[in-house]
Design an enzyme around this catalytic site. Structure first.
Site, PDB file in Angstrom:
ATOM      1  N   ASN A   1      27.618  37.040  -8.448  1.00  0.00           N
ATOM      2  CA  ASN A   1      26.351  37.053  -7.700  1.00  0.00           C
ATOM      3  C   ASN A   1      26.394  36.188  -6.424  1.00  0.00           C
ATOM      4  O   ASN A   1      25.487  36.286  -5.586  1.00  0.00           O
ATOM      5  CB  ASN A   1      25.171  36.623  -8.585  1.00  0.00           C
TER       6      ASN A   1
ATOM      7  N   ASP B   1      18.348  42.692 -15.746  1.00  0.00           N
ATOM      8  CA  ASP B   1      18.659  43.367 -14.485  1.00  0.00           C
ATOM      9  C   ASP B   1      17.447  44.152 -13.965  1.00  0.00           C
ATOM     10  O   ASP B   1      16.637  44.648 -14.751  1.00  0.00           O
ATOM     11  CB  ASP B   1      19.853  44.315 -14.698  1.00  0.00           C
TER      12      ASP B   1
HETATM   13  C1  IPE Z   1      24.307  41.341 -13.827  1.00  0.00           C
HETATM   14  O1  IPE Z   1      23.488  42.014 -12.939  1.00  0.00           O
HETATM   15  C2  IPE Z   1      24.146  39.865 -13.659  1.00  0.00           C
HETATM   16  C3  IPE Z   1      22.860  39.316 -14.081  1.00  0.00           C
HETATM   17  C4  IPE Z   1      21.894  39.969 -14.659  1.00  0.00           C
HETATM   18  C5  IPE Z   1      22.710  37.913 -13.842  1.00  0.00           C
HETATM   19  P1  IPE Z   1      24.024  42.504 -11.508  1.00  0.00           P
HETATM   20  O2  IPE Z   1      22.882  43.183 -10.869  1.00  0.00           O
HETATM   21  O3  IPE Z   1      24.653  41.397 -10.781  1.00  0.00           O
HETATM   22  O4  IPE Z   1      25.165  43.532 -11.942  1.00  0.00           O
HETATM   23  P2  IPE Z   1      25.810  44.741 -11.124  1.00  0.00           P
HETATM   24  O5  IPE Z   1      26.230  44.213  -9.802  1.00  0.00           O
HETATM   25  O6  IPE Z   1      24.753  45.787 -11.005  1.00  0.00           O
HETATM   26  O7  IPE Z   1      26.949  45.179 -11.994  1.00  0.00           O
HETATM   27  C1  IPE Z   2      18.862  40.710 -11.928  1.00  0.00           C
HETATM   28  O1  IPE Z   2      18.196  41.492 -11.013  1.00  0.00           O
HETATM   29  C2  IPE Z   2      18.894  39.260 -11.556  1.00  0.00           C
HETATM   30  C3  IPE Z   2      20.193  38.786 -11.064  1.00  0.00           C
HETATM   31  C4  IPE Z   2      21.307  39.460 -11.051  1.00  0.00           C
HETATM   32  C5  IPE Z   2      20.228  37.439 -10.530  1.00  0.00           C
HETATM   33  P1  IPE Z   2      18.895  42.019  -9.692  1.00  0.00           P
HETATM   34  O2  IPE Z   2      18.717  41.015  -8.629  1.00  0.00           O
HETATM   35  O3  IPE Z   2      20.304  42.415  -9.954  1.00  0.00           O
HETATM   36  O4  IPE Z   2      18.019  43.303  -9.374  1.00  0.00           O
HETATM   37  P2  IPE Z   2      18.525  44.724  -8.892  1.00  0.00           P
HETATM   38  O5  IPE Z   2      19.589  45.157  -9.847  1.00  0.00           O
HETATM   39  O6  IPE Z   2      19.058  44.535  -7.499  1.00  0.00           O
HETATM   40  O7  IPE Z   2      17.310  45.574  -8.941  1.00  0.00           O
HETATM   41 MG    MG Z   3      21.185  44.104 -10.554  1.00  0.00          MG
END
Ligand code: IPE
Ligand code: IPE
Ligand code: MG
Length: 233
Positions: free
Chosen positions: A61, A13
């Site tokens: 997502n 993340d």
């Molecule tokens: C969790 O991260 C999913 C992945 C790392 C693929 P998100 O960024 O989607 O999670 P939330 O929305 O902060 O809970």
């Molecule tokens: C994790 O990084 C990757 C996926 C969930 C696909 P994020 O895209 O959630 O990055 P932040 O949390 O918005 O910084």
């Molecule tokens: Mg994230």
């Protein structure tokens, strides 16, 4: 140091925030994250970890912008175009968990090729969670179990150990260490059954900055945890 680390899972993340801090588009962060994924996979196999499960795209997502989702669907292709050679050299086998049949055809093709190309490798298993959601996985497992009973394929005698075999992780179900980067303290629908006795490690570092050296530090911290599994000393 004592705890053996067979199965490591990472919630990768913070890619978006990493890119925003540089004034760049979110996809720039995802690209960096994918490069880092390869570095961590190589490191994990050097650390003799048997299974590395990485959360790449959740069932939630899809709520993101069309542009971001399209890029994330293209990312596995970009990843294997660049890194398949290195993955082969490291003898890493690739598998996927998640609702793969709901991905665009071009992404499904990449998934199939990656699994096919690496299936004879005998080293670490790199398990990529794409369109994965743990609650949906558990519901699917319950449906599959019920069908087996109704069709007379088995008795109605489910035990904890064999429920695991109905999950997408199958024989690799039990996670030893779960890492989440980016300072969030939540599980976001990842491996809820499989982490029931995992050690948890949270770090503020954003995923693209979570280097192989930092992974090694997390593994070292894990090795000195006192895992009791409900027992007493
Ligand atoms: C969790 O991260 C999913 C992945 C790392 C693929 P998100 O960024 O989607 O999670 P939330 O929305 O902060 O809970
Ligand atoms: C994790 O990084 C990757 C996926 C969930 C696909 P994020 O895209 O959630 O990055 P932040 O949390 O918005 O910084
Ligand atoms: Mg994230």
């Amino acid at each position: 140091m004592s705890n053996s680390l067979q199965h490591l899972a990472i919630i990768m993340d913070g890619n978006g925030r990493w890119a925003a801090a540089l004034g760049k588009d979110r996809s720039f962060g995802h690209k960096k994250g994918a490069d880092n994924m390869k570095n961590l996979a190589i490191k994990a196999s050097e650390l003799d970890i048997k299974v590395l499960t990485l959360y790449a795209f959740s069932t939630e997502n899809w709520k993101r912008s069309e542009k971001e989702v399209n890029y994330l669907m293209k990312l596995p292709g970009l990843f294997f175009d660049v890194y398949l050679k290195e993955i082969m050299k490291a003898n890493i086998r690739v598998e996927f968990i998640g609702f793969i049949d709901k991905l665009p055809a071009s992404t499904r093709k990449v998934v199939k090729n990656a699994v096919e190309s690496t299936k004879m490798n005998t080293g670490m298993l790199l398990n990529l969670a794409v369109n994965y959601g743990s609650q949906q996985e558990i519901v699917q497992a319950v449906k599959d179990y019920t069908s087996d009973v109704i069709e007379g394929k088995r008795e109605n005698d489910l035990e904890v150990a064999d429920f695991s075999n109905y999950l997408m992780t199958k024989e690799h179900s039990h996670v030893d260490l779960l890492i989440r980067t980016s300072g969030e303290f939540r599980l976001s629908n990842f491996l809820l059954w499989q982490i029931s006795y995992a050690e948890l490690f949270f770090t503020d570092t954003l995923f693209p900055d979570f280097t192989p050296d930092l992974l090694e530090e997390a593994v070292l911290a894990y090795s000195s945890r006192d895992r009791r599994f409900g027992g007493a000393k």
